[in-house]
Design a protein around this motif. Structure first.
Motif, PDB file in Angstrom:
ATOM      1  N   UNK A  24      41.172 -22.030 -50.362  1.00 61.49           N
ATOM      2  CA  UNK A  24      41.575 -21.011 -49.529  1.00 61.49           C
ATOM      3  C   UNK A  24      41.866 -19.928 -50.427  1.00 61.49           C
ATOM      4  N   UNK A  25      41.710 -18.855 -49.949  1.00 66.73           N
ATOM      5  CA  UNK A  25      41.963 -17.510 -50.519  1.00 66.73           C
ATOM      6  C   UNK A  25      43.305 -16.856 -50.540  1.00 66.73           C
ATOM      7  N   UNK A  26      43.829 -16.384 -51.654  1.00 68.05           N
ATOM      8  CA  UNK A  26      45.256 -15.800 -51.640  1.00 68.05           C
ATOM      9  C   UNK A  26      45.336 -14.702 -50.692  1.00 68.05           C
ATOM     10  N   UNK A  27      46.660 -14.728 -50.436  1.00 61.32           N
ATOM     11  CA  UNK A  27      46.991 -13.307 -49.558  1.00 61.32           C
ATOM     12  C   UNK A  27      46.816 -13.067 -48.420  1.00 61.32           C
ATOM     13  N   UNK A  28      46.301 -14.197 -47.550  1.00 60.62           N
ATOM     14  CA  UNK A  28      45.485 -14.054 -46.354  1.00 60.62           C
ATOM     15  C   UNK A  28      46.810 -14.551 -45.423  1.00 60.62           C
ATOM     16  N   UNK A  29      46.652 -14.514 -44.098  1.00 58.51           N
ATOM     17  CA  UNK A  29      47.462 -14.994 -43.182  1.00 58.51           C
ATOM     18  C   UNK A  29      48.216 -16.289 -43.479  1.00 58.51           C
ATOM     19  N   UNK A  30      47.460 -17.315 -43.987  1.00 59.50           N
ATOM     20  CA  UNK A  30      47.820 -18.689 -44.132  1.00 59.50           C
ATOM     21  C   UNK A  30      48.237 -18.913 -45.574  1.00 59.50           C
ATOM     22  N   UNK A  31      49.292 -19.282 -45.976  1.00 56.09           N
ATOM     23  CA  UNK A  31      49.720 -19.272 -47.518  1.00 56.09           C
ATOM     24  C   UNK A  31      49.312 -20.269 -47.970  1.00 56.09           C
ATOM     25  N   UNK A  55      37.028  -8.067 -37.314  1.00 56.93           N
ATOM     26  CA  UNK A  55      36.986  -6.497 -37.694  1.00 56.93           C
ATOM     27  C   UNK A  55      37.702  -5.876 -36.850  1.00 56.93           C
ATOM     28  N   UNK A  56      38.868  -5.944 -36.679  1.00 61.50           N
ATOM     29  CA  UNK A  56      39.916  -5.381 -35.858  1.00 61.50           C
ATOM     30  C   UNK A  56      40.612  -4.361 -36.794  1.00 61.50           C
ATOM     31  N   UNK A  57      40.803  -4.922 -37.902  1.00 62.12           N
ATOM     32  CA  UNK A  57      41.646  -4.062 -39.206  1.00 62.12           C
ATOM     33  C   UNK A  57      40.811  -4.225 -40.297  1.00 62.12           C
ATOM     34  N   UNK A  58      41.225  -3.391 -41.233  1.00 63.45           N
ATOM     35  CA  UNK A  58      40.426  -3.000 -42.670  1.00 63.45           C
ATOM     36  C   UNK A  58      40.811  -4.028 -43.510  1.00 63.45           C
ATOM     37  N   UNK A  59      40.070  -4.647 -44.517  1.00 65.85           N
ATOM     38  CA  UNK A  59      40.323  -5.676 -45.452  1.00 65.85           C
ATOM     39  C   UNK A  59      39.702  -5.399 -46.844  1.00 65.85           C
ATOM     40  N   UNK A  60      40.163  -5.559 -47.954  1.00 67.23           N
ATOM     41  CA  UNK A  60      39.564  -5.118 -49.054  1.00 67.23           C
ATOM     42  C   UNK A  60      39.813  -6.108 -50.247  1.00 67.23           C
ATOM     43  N   UNK A  93      21.315  -2.268 -59.655  1.00 68.38           N
ATOM     44  CA  UNK A  93      21.338  -2.942 -58.615  1.00 68.38           C
ATOM     45  C   UNK A  93      22.683  -3.782 -58.714  1.00 68.38           C
ATOM     46  N   UNK A  94      23.372  -4.267 -57.641  1.00 69.92           N
ATOM     47  CA  UNK A  94      24.429  -5.076 -57.249  1.00 69.92           C
ATOM     48  C   UNK A  94      24.128  -6.438 -56.778  1.00 69.92           C
ATOM     49  N   UNK A  95      24.201  -7.623 -57.367  1.00 68.99           N
ATOM     50  CA  UNK A  95      23.975  -8.814 -56.880  1.00 68.99           C
ATOM     51  C   UNK A  95      25.408  -9.600 -56.393  1.00 68.99           C
ATOM     52  N   UNK A  96      25.504 -10.266 -55.350  1.00 64.85           N
ATOM     53  CA  UNK A  96      26.680 -10.884 -54.827  1.00 64.85           C
ATOM     54  C   UNK A  96      26.343 -12.281 -54.928  1.00 64.85           C
ATOM     55  N   UNK A  97      27.341 -13.112 -55.191  1.00 67.15           N
ATOM     56  CA  UNK A  97      27.557 -14.470 -55.172  1.00 67.15           C
ATOM     57  C   UNK A  97      27.561 -14.737 -53.889  1.00 67.15           C
ATOM     58  N   UNK A  98      26.468 -15.634 -53.327  1.00 66.45           N
ATOM     59  CA  UNK A  98      26.466 -15.842 -51.927  1.00 66.45           C
ATOM     60  C   UNK A  98      27.652 -16.428 -51.527  1.00 66.45           C
ATOM     61  N   UNK A  99      28.405 -17.430 -52.054  1.00 67.49           N
ATOM     62  CA  UNK A  99      29.513 -17.917 -51.538  1.00 67.49           C
ATOM     63  C   UNK A  99      30.771 -16.938 -51.414  1.00 67.49           C
ATOM     64  N   UNK A 100      30.849 -16.134 -52.468  1.00 63.16           N
ATOM     65  CA  UNK A 100      32.119 -15.183 -52.555  1.00 63.16           C
ATOM     66  C   UNK A 100      31.669 -14.256 -51.381  1.00 63.16           C
ATOM     67  N   UNK A 101      30.536 -13.611 -51.404  1.00 62.02           N
ATOM     68  CA  UNK A 101      30.286 -12.796 -50.036  1.00 62.02           C
ATOM     69  C   UNK A 101      30.557 -13.312 -48.839  1.00 62.02           C
ATOM     70  N   UNK A 102      30.046 -14.418 -48.574  1.00 58.20           N
ATOM     71  CA  UNK A 102      30.158 -15.183 -47.197  1.00 58.20           C
ATOM     72  C   UNK A 102      31.676 -15.298 -47.104  1.00 58.20           C
ATOM     73  N   UNK A 103      32.550 -15.815 -47.835  1.00 62.69           N
ATOM     74  CA  UNK A 103      33.903 -16.359 -47.783  1.00 62.69           C
ATOM     75  C   UNK A 103      34.685 -14.852 -47.386  1.00 62.69           C
ATOM     76  N   UNK A 104      34.207 -13.673 -47.945  1.00 63.45           N
ATOM     77  CA  UNK A 104      34.988 -12.674 -47.592  1.00 63.45           C
ATOM     78  C   UNK A 104      34.600 -12.131 -46.352  1.00 63.45           C
ATOM     79  N   UNK A 105      33.277 -11.907 -46.022  1.00 60.18           N
ATOM     80  CA  UNK A 105      32.999 -11.329 -44.442  1.00 60.18           C
ATOM     81  C   UNK A 105      33.218 -12.325 -43.459  1.00 60.18           C
ATOM     82  N   UNK A 106      33.480 -13.672 -43.750  1.00 52.62           N
ATOM     83  CA  UNK A 106      33.608 -14.632 -42.753  1.00 52.62           C
ATOM     84  C   UNK A 106      34.965 -14.686 -42.073  1.00 52.62           C
ATOM     85  N   UNK A 107      35.932 -14.434 -43.094  1.00 53.37           N
ATOM     86  CA  UNK A 107      37.420 -14.286 -42.580  1.00 53.37           C
ATOM     87  C   UNK A 107      37.525 -12.899 -41.808  1.00 53.37           C
ATOM     88  N   UNK A 108      37.119 -11.699 -42.223  1.00 54.04           N
ATOM     89  CA  UNK A 108      36.966 -10.567 -41.592  1.00 54.04           C
ATOM     90  C   UNK A 108      36.554 -10.638 -39.920  1.00 54.04           C
TER      91      UNK A 108
END
Length: 417
Positions: free
Chosen positions: A341-348, A152-157, A131-146
């Protein structure tokens, strides 16, 4: 007595102690014990057509388990043809000569060469991790930005970092690093920065984790451009298998985040996880995937450079689902926070963000205030990767007191905003 067994893997030998008085059932049992192909998966014949594409129905199958070998004309040195589903590891005798590729040095391809060179694609029954288990905060931080910023207008990875635990080899994802990138509806271009990735790896090593997978989103509207549903497109599969092959770990997980319409007509965010099958990774490493994907191509299919066998038929178009092995998903609360704040997003990300983060976390132990991967990555740009980063990440990993010198340095950086 020795009976030679010819399969897609080449010629192998089975020792039959009962000689010609043995039955087909006993021969199948010996093939299972000596070669490693389960009885339930075996189809035997004296006709080599058994191993040719589209010829199974023309081959006479040895279907009577009580029939003796002598009654079928099988004796010492006889060749029996074996067809089976699935994959296995073939152990050749030490010192055995390597097989010369068919056609080398002008040699004509024989029937045996043709059979040995066939590639069969079947579904892999089980993943290499439970199985794979996601840290809740990390998963939420990723999906919330997208979801909230990109809609969800463009792809993100991003690359998932964590550890593989237990005998079941459960993958635990602790944080997601998002490299420089550009996304469109159909494509995700990773503009990888070797210097930044070196800092990420230094932080990961100090935290006791490794890169364990790749996560990406599917843009809303991408599937409206084609007929029919699919799990991953050919472009997504090609990118995922390239990263899987690069990883060198068999527990590597690929995850998709997508928006789906629920029963009430609303929109829900869904996570799916899978591994790419061993045959998929092997075919990529051998260069069998067509890398140039035309715009008019069916996204549900991956194109091969030569014929492969799928479901008993030879083809160059393989349904992507054949390469996917589903992995169960769960979640957990990890050691790290996910509020910086996460690196390499719209806001520096600047040192002002560091000041705001430290102020919000006042009252906590200093090590708690800096226990965030994205904060550590920003700090790493100002520290020595060979001495400071390991020392700081060791404090975070063990949740021990941060030396006063590092506290003063971090507070000084935060004051420069």
């Amino acid at each position: 007595m020795i009976v030679r067994v010819r399969s897609r893997d080449g010629l192998e030998r089975v020792t039959v102690s009962a000689g010609v008085s043995a039955t087909i059932a006993e021969l199948k049992s010996l093939i299972e014990s000596q070669i490693g192909v389960p009885i339930a998966n075996q189809i035997l014949s004296l006709d080599q057509n058994l191993l040719l594409p589209k010829a199974l129905d023309r081959a006479a199958v040895l279907s009577q388990p009580e029939a003796t070998l002598i009654s079928l004309g099988i004796g010492h040195g006889s060749v029996v043809f074996l067809l089976y589903d699935g994959e296995r590891s073939v152990n050749r005798p030490r010192g055995a000569a390597a097989v010369t590729p068919a056609g080398s040095f002008g040699r004509k391809m024989t029937m045996d060469d043709l059979i040995a060179r066939q590639v069969r694609i079947t579904r892999q029954e089980a993943p290499h991790c439970d199985a794979v288990s996601f840290d809740r905060g990390a998963a939420d931080q990723f999906q919330r930005y997208v979801n909230e910023t990109l809609a969800f207008s463009v792809k993100r990875g991003g690359f998932m970092y964590g550890r593989v635990t237990g005998e079941e080899k459960k993958v635990e994802v602790e944080f997601i690093y998002e490299p420089p990138q550009q996304g469109t509806v159909e494509n995700l271009y990773l503009l990888r920065d070797p210097e930044e990735e070196a800092l990420v790896e230094a932080i990961a090593a100090g935290l006791g984790v490794i890169r364990v997978g790749f996560i990406f989103t599917q843009a809303v509207g991408a599937k409206e451009l084609v007929e029919g549903e699919y799990t991953v497109s050919a472009r997504e599969l090609l990118q995922a298998v390239e990263l899987h092959a690069e990883s060198g770990i068999e527990e590597w997980v690929t995850a998709i985040v997508k928006m789906e319409v629920n029963e009430e007509g609303g929109a829900d965010v869904h996570f799916e996880a899978f591994q790419l099958s061993d045959i998929c990774v092997r075919l990529f490493k051998e260069g069998l995937f067509v890398a140039e994907i035309e715009d008019e191509s069916d996204p549900k299919l991956s194109k091969m450079k030569k014929d492969v066998i799928v479901g008993g038929k030879d083809t160059r178009d393989v349904d992507n689902d054949f390469f996917l092995v589903l992995v169960k998903i769960s979640d957990h609360q990890g050691l790290l926070s996910s509020s910086f704040p996460v690196e390499n997003r719209i806001t520096t990300v600047t040192t002002r963000a560091l000041r705001s983060h430290l102020d919000r976390a006042k009252g906590q132990a200093f090590v708690k205030r800096i226990s965030d991967f994205h904060l550590l990555l920003m700090l790493a740009r100002y520290l020595d990767a060979n001495s400071d980063v390991p020392a700081l990440t060791e404090c975070v990993r063990m949740q021990t007191q941060v030396p006063e010198g590092y506290q003063l340095l971090i507070e000084s950086l935060a004051s420069t905003s």
